[in-house]
Design a protein around this motif. Structure first.
Motif, PDB file in Angstrom:
ATOM      1  N   GLN A  68       2.518 -53.925  33.539  1.00  0.00           N
ATOM      2  CA  GLN A  68       2.050 -54.462  32.728  1.00  0.00           C
ATOM      3  C   GLN A  68       0.784 -56.274  33.294  1.00  0.00           C
ATOM      4  O   GLN A  68       1.099 -56.401  34.376  1.00  0.00           O
ATOM      5  CB  GLN A  68       3.015 -55.323  31.753  1.00  0.00           C
ATOM      6  N   VAL A  69      -0.128 -55.726  32.761  1.00  0.00           N
ATOM      7  CA  VAL A  69      -0.970 -56.873  32.609  1.00  0.00           C
ATOM      8  C   VAL A  69      -1.121 -57.288  31.364  1.00  0.00           C
ATOM      9  O   VAL A  69      -0.931 -57.791  30.621  1.00  0.00           O
ATOM     10  CB  VAL A  69      -2.651 -56.335  32.216  1.00  0.00           C
ATOM     11  N   PRO A  70      -0.668 -59.129  31.100  1.00  0.00           N
ATOM     12  CA  PRO A  70       0.206 -59.935  30.610  1.00  0.00           C
ATOM     13  C   PRO A  70      -0.765 -60.326  30.085  1.00  0.00           C
ATOM     14  O   PRO A  70      -2.234 -60.791  29.814  1.00  0.00           O
ATOM     15  CB  PRO A  70       0.898 -60.649  30.470  1.00  0.00           C
ATOM     16  N   GLU A  71      -0.496 -60.733  28.625  1.00  0.00           N
ATOM     17  CA  GLU A  71      -1.610 -61.799  27.703  1.00  0.00           C
ATOM     18  C   GLU A  71      -2.036 -63.094  28.190  1.00  0.00           C
ATOM     19  O   GLU A  71      -0.945 -63.768  29.028  1.00  0.00           O
ATOM     20  CB  GLU A  71      -1.127 -61.313  26.539  1.00  0.00           C
ATOM     21  N   GLY A  72      -3.736 -63.365  28.532  1.00  0.00           N
ATOM     22  CA  GLY A  72      -3.570 -64.801  28.737  1.00  0.00           C
ATOM     23  C   GLY A  72      -3.584 -64.786  30.871  1.00  0.00           C
ATOM     24  O   GLY A  72      -4.138 -65.428  31.257  1.00  0.00           O
ATOM     25  N   ARG A  73      -3.636 -63.242  31.019  1.00  0.00           N
ATOM     26  CA  ARG A  73      -4.251 -63.094  32.045  1.00  0.00           C
ATOM     27  C   ARG A  73      -3.029 -63.218  33.503  1.00  0.00           C
ATOM     28  O   ARG A  73      -2.791 -63.162  34.695  1.00  0.00           O
ATOM     29  CB  ARG A  73      -5.868 -63.702  33.159  1.00  0.00           C
ATOM     30  N   ARG A  74      -3.226 -65.080  33.196  1.00  0.00           N
ATOM     31  CA  ARG A  74      -1.751 -65.877  34.292  1.00  0.00           C
ATOM     32  C   ARG A  74      -1.899 -64.959  35.822  1.00  0.00           C
ATOM     33  O   ARG A  74      -1.308 -64.687  36.400  1.00  0.00           O
ATOM     34  CB  ARG A  74      -0.742 -64.470  34.244  1.00  0.00           C
ATOM     35  N   ILE A  75      -3.270 -65.669  35.961  1.00  0.00           N
ATOM     36  CA  ILE A  75      -4.091 -65.436  36.755  1.00  0.00           C
ATOM     37  C   ILE A  75      -4.220 -66.888  38.294  1.00  0.00           C
ATOM     38  O   ILE A  75      -3.697 -67.252  37.447  1.00  0.00           O
ATOM     39  CB  ILE A  75      -5.185 -64.732  37.668  1.00  0.00           C
ATOM     40  N   PHE A  76      -3.439 -66.760  39.466  1.00  0.00           N
ATOM     41  CA  PHE A  76      -3.120 -67.842  40.437  1.00  0.00           C
ATOM     42  C   PHE A  76      -4.119 -68.848  40.817  1.00  0.00           C
ATOM     43  O   PHE A  76      -5.124 -68.517  41.186  1.00  0.00           O
ATOM     44  CB  PHE A  76      -2.263 -67.516  41.354  1.00  0.00           C
ATOM     45  N   ALA A  77      -4.497 -69.883  40.024  1.00  0.00           N
ATOM     46  CA  ALA A  77      -5.935 -70.413  40.069  1.00  0.00           C
ATOM     47  C   ALA A  77      -6.500 -70.952  41.485  1.00  0.00           C
ATOM     48  O   ALA A  77      -7.267 -70.915  41.202  1.00  0.00           O
ATOM     49  CB  ALA A  77      -5.631 -71.547  39.152  1.00  0.00           C
ATOM     50  N   GLY A  78      -5.387 -71.634  41.923  1.00  0.00           N
ATOM     51  CA  GLY A  78      -5.037 -72.312  43.192  1.00  0.00           C
ATOM     52  C   GLY A  78      -5.575 -71.004  44.618  1.00  0.00           C
ATOM     53  O   GLY A  78      -5.907 -71.378  45.569  1.00  0.00           O
ATOM     54  N   LEU A  79      -5.209 -70.476  44.185  1.00  0.00           N
ATOM     55  CA  LEU A  79      -5.433 -69.285  45.066  1.00  0.00           C
ATOM     56  C   LEU A  79      -6.532 -68.399  44.712  1.00  0.00           C
ATOM     57  O   LEU A  79      -6.996 -68.465  44.201  1.00  0.00           O
ATOM     58  CB  LEU A  79      -3.674 -68.001  45.476  1.00  0.00           C
ATOM     59  N   THR A  80      -6.864 -67.660  46.124  1.00  0.00           N
ATOM     60  CA  THR A  80      -8.160 -67.219  46.103  1.00  0.00           C
ATOM     61  C   THR A  80      -8.320 -65.937  45.741  1.00  0.00           C
ATOM     62  O   THR A  80      -7.069 -65.066  45.457  1.00  0.00           O
ATOM     63  CB  THR A  80      -8.547 -66.577  47.159  1.00  0.00           C
ATOM     64  N   VAL A  81      -9.344 -65.174  45.059  1.00  0.00           N
ATOM     65  CA  VAL A  81      -9.222 -63.636  44.707  1.00  0.00           C
ATOM     66  C   VAL A  81      -8.265 -62.676  45.874  1.00  0.00           C
ATOM     67  O   VAL A  81      -7.352 -62.394  44.412  1.00  0.00           O
ATOM     68  CB  VAL A  81     -10.744 -63.220  44.482  1.00  0.00           C
ATOM     69  N   GLU A  82      -8.400 -62.890  47.286  1.00  0.00           N
ATOM     70  CA  GLU A  82      -8.447 -61.946  47.610  1.00  0.00           C
ATOM     71  C   GLU A  82      -6.541 -62.376  47.720  1.00  0.00           C
ATOM     72  O   GLU A  82      -6.109 -61.110  47.803  1.00  0.00           O
ATOM     73  CB  GLU A  82      -8.586 -62.466  49.187  1.00  0.00           C
ATOM     74  N   GLU A  83      -6.229 -63.739  47.912  1.00  0.00           N
ATOM     75  CA  GLU A  83      -4.642 -63.618  47.375  1.00  0.00           C
ATOM     76  C   GLU A  83      -4.181 -63.445  46.822  1.00  0.00           C
ATOM     77  O   GLU A  83      -2.912 -62.398  46.349  1.00  0.00           O
ATOM     78  CB  GLU A  83      -4.553 -65.214  47.714  1.00  0.00           C
ATOM     79  N   ASN A  84      -4.744 -63.401  45.798  1.00  0.00           N
ATOM     80  CA  ASN A  84      -4.036 -63.071  44.156  1.00  0.00           C
ATOM     81  C   ASN A  84      -3.888 -61.736  44.677  1.00  0.00           C
ATOM     82  O   ASN A  84      -2.925 -60.890  44.025  1.00  0.00           O
ATOM     83  CB  ASN A  84      -5.511 -62.876  42.908  1.00  0.00           C
TER      84      ASN A  84
END
Ligand code: ATP
Length: 248
Positions: free
Chosen positions: A91-107
């Motif tokens: 599931q891709v949750p609403e509101g994205r919930r990415i890790f803002a402090g990590l790099t794209v690669e780390e995410n």
């Protein structure tokens, strides 16, 4: 893949806490390879249905109180996200919930946390597929994810989910808050993911977008399925046009 199973939700009841009934006798199927859209107003129960499938219901103090969720031969109980991922569902949750402090690669790498470390070939393959789908993420691989635009963050959230090479992708409001150009791009991406053999269960406030992408659609109203049918057919019904497509 052709041998992917179908998702079957059968007369499902979900309750939060002791009393709040969020879904009542909801039935629907996501055949392998299809895109199925869930429409409905705020609070209708769309997110709750995705949680029941992805095993994240208990995290929100919800529980299945009747009915079943099956994916092929696997019964999913709404309480075990790892079991859902093992079955091929993410599931891709609403509101994205990415890790803002990590790099794209780390995410992206975080998308595979909890999976066996010994599968470097699969991990690389998944990563290559994601970066081919989202060249923008490849360009920004070393950047903190928090510096991406809203649209790029949504791409990253979808990309992170694709890192486990799911057979069924659950998307919760992917177009929410995005500019029209990005909304179109999200539509193309969903089409492309589906063309590569991944089924999609799509929750969207943007009914026009959802119905243009979906094979089948269901309208939820206060916890119950009110209307179901081929997306093209639903788009022509008066109720859907009036309530969700801004027609009269
Ligand atoms: P939205 O677009 O606002 O998320 P939705 O159709 O996805 O709407 P749900 O989020 O599934 O609807 O909510 C269905 C019902 O369950 C609502 O009445 C909501 O208030 C309630 N609900 C959702 N999450 C919880 C929770 N963690 N605890 C208690 N009630 C909840």
């Amino acid at each position: 893949p052709d041998d992917a199973p179908a998702l079957r939700v059968e007369e499902l009841d979900v309750t939060y806490g002791r009393a709040l009934s969020a879904l009542r006798s909801v039935s629907l199927t996501v055949p392998h390879g299809d895109v199925v859209a869930l429409l409905g107003a705020n609070g209708a129960g769309k997110t709750t249905l995705l949680r029941a499938v992805s095993g994240t219901l208990r995290l929100h103090r919800g529980a299945i109180t009747a009915g079943r969720v099956r994916y092929g031969d696997t019964v999913l109980d709404g309480r075990d996200p790892v079991a859902a991922v093992r079955a091929g569902i993410v599931q891709v949750p609403e509101g994205r919930r990415i890790f803002a402090g990590l790099t794209v690669e780390e995410n992206l790498r975080a998308g595979r946390l909890g999976l066996p470390r010994r599968a470097p070939a699969q991990a690389r393959q998944a990563r290559d597929r994601v970066l081919a789908l989202f060249p923008r993420l490849a360009e920004r691989a070393r950047r903190p994810a928090g510096l991406l635009s809203g649209g790029e963050q949504q791409m990253l959230a979808i990309g992170r989910a694709l890192m486990v090479a799911p057979r069924l992708l659950l998307l919760d409001e992917p177009s929410l808050g995005l500019a029209p150009m990005m909304v179109r791009r999200i539509g193309e991406v969903i089409d492309e993911i589906n063309a590569q053999g991944t089924a999609v269960l799509l929750v969207e406030q943007n009914a026009g977008l959802a119905l243009s992408l979906a094979d089948h659609a269901h309208v939820l109203e206060v916890g119950e399925v009110r209307l179901s049918g081929p997306a093209a057919e639903l788009a022509r019904t008066d109720a859907v046009r009036r309530l969700y497509l801004g027609g009269s």
